[in-house]
Design an enzyme around this catalytic site. Structure first.
Site, short mmCIF file in Angstrom:
data_model
loop_
_atom_site.label_atom_id
_atom_site.label_comp_id
_atom_site.label_asym_id
_atom_site.label_seq_id
_atom_site.Cartn_x
_atom_site.Cartn_y
_atom_site.Cartn_z
N HIS A 1 0.74 -1.09 0.03
CA HIS A 1 0.04 -0.01 -0.11
C HIS A 1 0.71 1.22 0.11
CE1 HIS A 1 -3.92 1.77 0.46
NE2 HIS A 1 -4.47 0.64 0.04
N GLU B 1 2.80 -5.73 -3.76
CA GLU B 1 1.88 -5.05 -4.36
C GLU B 1 2.02 -3.55 -3.89
OE1 GLU B 1 -2.25 -5.82 -4.23
OE2 GLU B 1 -2.78 -3.89 -4.23
N GLU C 1 -8.16 -9.18 -8.87
CA GLU C 1 -8.60 -9.21 -7.44
C GLU C 1 -10.14 -9.39 -7.37
OE1 GLU C 1 -7.74 -4.92 -5.67
OE2 GLU C 1 -7.96 -5.74 -3.67
N TRP D 1 -0.80 6.78 2.43
CA TRP D 1 -1.93 6.02 2.73
C TRP D 1 -1.95 4.80 1.49
CZ3 TRP D 1 -6.51 3.44 1.96
CH2 TRP D 1 -6.83 2.55 3.15
C1 GCO Z 1 -6.52 -2.99 -2.84
C2 GCO Z 1 -6.72 -1.74 -2.37
C3 GCO Z 1 -7.59 -1.35 -1.83
C4 GCO Z 1 -7.80 0.34 -1.83
C5 GCO Z 1 -9.08 0.70 -2.04
C6 GCO Z 1 -9.16 2.34 -1.90
O1 GCO Z 1 -5.50 -3.65 -3.20
O2 GCO Z 1 -7.69 -3.65 -2.94
O3 GCO Z 1 -5.18 -1.18 -1.92
O4 GCO Z 1 -8.23 -1.76 -0.67
O5 GCO Z 1 -7.32 0.82 -0.56
O6 GCO Z 1 -9.39 0.38 -3.22
O7 GCO Z 1 -10.20 2.71 -2.39
MG MG Z 2 -3.79 -2.42 -3.23
#
Ligand code: GCO
Ligand code: MG
Length: 402
Positions: free
Chosen positions: A212, A236, A339, A402
């Site tokens: 993230h 990721e 995903e 974030w």
């Molecule tokens: C993921 C993501 C999400 C995001 C979200 C933001 O890999 O699925 O990082 O969880 O945080 O889509 O809107």
């Molecule tokens: Mg993500």
């Protein structure tokens, strides 16, 4: 020639906020497109209502590529999440319409299936490692072949990627929740729990992990090295990707595969990452990267460089764009994984998708178009509910990615 006679923007909140564009043609055919931009929904809705709808009425519904070019180049102000989300909705709705007119599912319009289904990865998470272990076991029992694992870092309340209730949804508060971040704690903890997952469950499934955007390229290289023996499917978003060349350093430091792209809006955001092979998976989504037309272009570029696809599919993608993603996934030669986070049951009171999860893969139905219905009466029962994504801060109070 069928023209667009009506364009309606539907904002609804069954379980979470969604923005949907519904186009109707002079032949009475309707098409749906997703324009959900988590935490900034009304900006995309306004871009559509105030700036695109007046351009759509009376325009030829058959000319999808021309419409894309007209909206992208015609704006003068190119790219950006709001613009590209709105263009995505128009594009997706036109593909839906074309499929219905042809009596074909969208995957057939795109050249037909290259595979039976799109392998998905589910989100296992836990506030503690033992909760995470139970959740991984649950996904295995459900037949998932690929599982992303995230645990809260001890001492850091509200770590990203961890579910609070039954559904993971980070946009949770009327004003952004502030979460604490500590890179060293995370770097110390994450390899330990990922190792525990491999020790408990072995190597006969794909293990994924989302960073993230939390690390610098140096830190990301260190993490990738420590995870090499765990043979992750991918790491990721190891680092923010505004500066694409940063990924060269991560690449040189580790053989752990890298996936990036959920916040990208166009091919220009990943052109260098792809052509210099700085990543292994490109994770853009139909809804934020210009619809089926543009995402296919990104995937085709990626194919030339042996970069595979791994589209974003969190719950902030509505069943409309999830369906569009799956139609595209089954057609592209360089598909990697999709995903998939199941929507809350209440979301299906409004959106009725026909894709099905079987053997750890999503299968699009053969219904013409995208195969998703939207119940407008039901949508009206769930008014917009303002929500923000959290903000990350370090212990000294400064803002972190974030
Ligand atoms: C993921 C993501 C999400 C995001 C979200 C933001 O890999 O699925 O990082 O969880 O945080 O889509 O809107
Ligand atoms: Mg993500």
């Amino acid at each position: 020639m069928a023209t667009i006679t009506d364009a309606k923007v539907i904002v609804t909140s069954p379980g979470r906020n969604f923005v949907t564009l519904k186009l109707t043609t002079s032949d009475g055919v309707t098409g749906l497109g997703d324009a959900t931009l988590n935490g900034r929904e009304l900006a995309a809705a306004s871009y559509l209502k105030d700036h695109l709808v007046p351009l759509l009425i009376g325009r030829d519904a058959d000319r999808i590529e021309d419409m894309w070019q007209y909206l992208y180049k015609g704006a003068y102000w190119r790219r950006g999440p709001v613009t590209m989300t709105a263009i995505s909705a128009v594009d997706t709705a036109l593909w839906d319409i074309k499929g219905k007119v042809a009596g074909m599912p969208v995957y057939d319009l795109l050249g037909g299936r290259a595979r039976e289904g799109a392998m998905v990865y589910g989100h296992a998470s836990g506030v503690t490692v033992s909760e995470l272990v139970d959740d991984v076991a649950r996904f295995m029992d459900l037949g998932y072949r690929a599982i992303r694992a995230q645990s809260a870092v001890p001492g850091l309340a509200g770590t990203y990627g961890v579910r609070k209730g039954t559904i993971y949804e980070p946009a949770a508060a009327a004003l952004p929740e502030e979460q604490l971040w500590d890179t060293e704690k995370y770097l110390d903890f994450a390899p330990r729990y990922l190792t525990e997952i491999r020790e408990k469950f072995g190597f006969d499934f794909h293990l994924l992990h989302d960073v993230h955007h939390r690390l610098t390229p140096t830190e990301a290289g260190r993490l990738g090295q420590r995870l090499e023996d765990l043979r992750l499917f991918w790491m990721e978003d190891p680092s923010p990707a505004e500066l694409q060349e940063n990924f060269r350093q991560i690449r040189q430091a580790t053989t752990t595969p890298i996936a990036v792209g959920e916040v990208f809006n166009s091919i220009w955001d990943c052109q260098q990452l792809i052509t210099e092979r700085l990543i292994d998976y490109i994770r853009c989504s139909v809804v934020h990267a210009g619809g089926i037309t543009h995402l296919r272009r990104i995937f085709n570029l990626a194919e030339l460089y042996q970069v595979r696809t791994g589209s974003h599919g969190a719950t902030d993608l509505s069943p409309v764009s999830m369906s569009a993603a799956v139609h595209l996934d089954v057609t592209v030669p360089n598909f990697g994984v999709q995903e998939y986070m199941e929507h809350a049951p209440v979301t299906h009171e409004v959106f009725r998708p026909t894709y099905q999860l079987r053997d750890g893969a999503l299968h699009p139905s053969d219904a013409p178009g995208l195969g998703v219905e939207l119940d407008e009466d039901a949508a009206a029962r769930f008014p917009y509910d303002p929500k923000y994504l959290p903000v990350g801060r370090r212990s000294d109070g400064s803002v972190h990615d974030w």
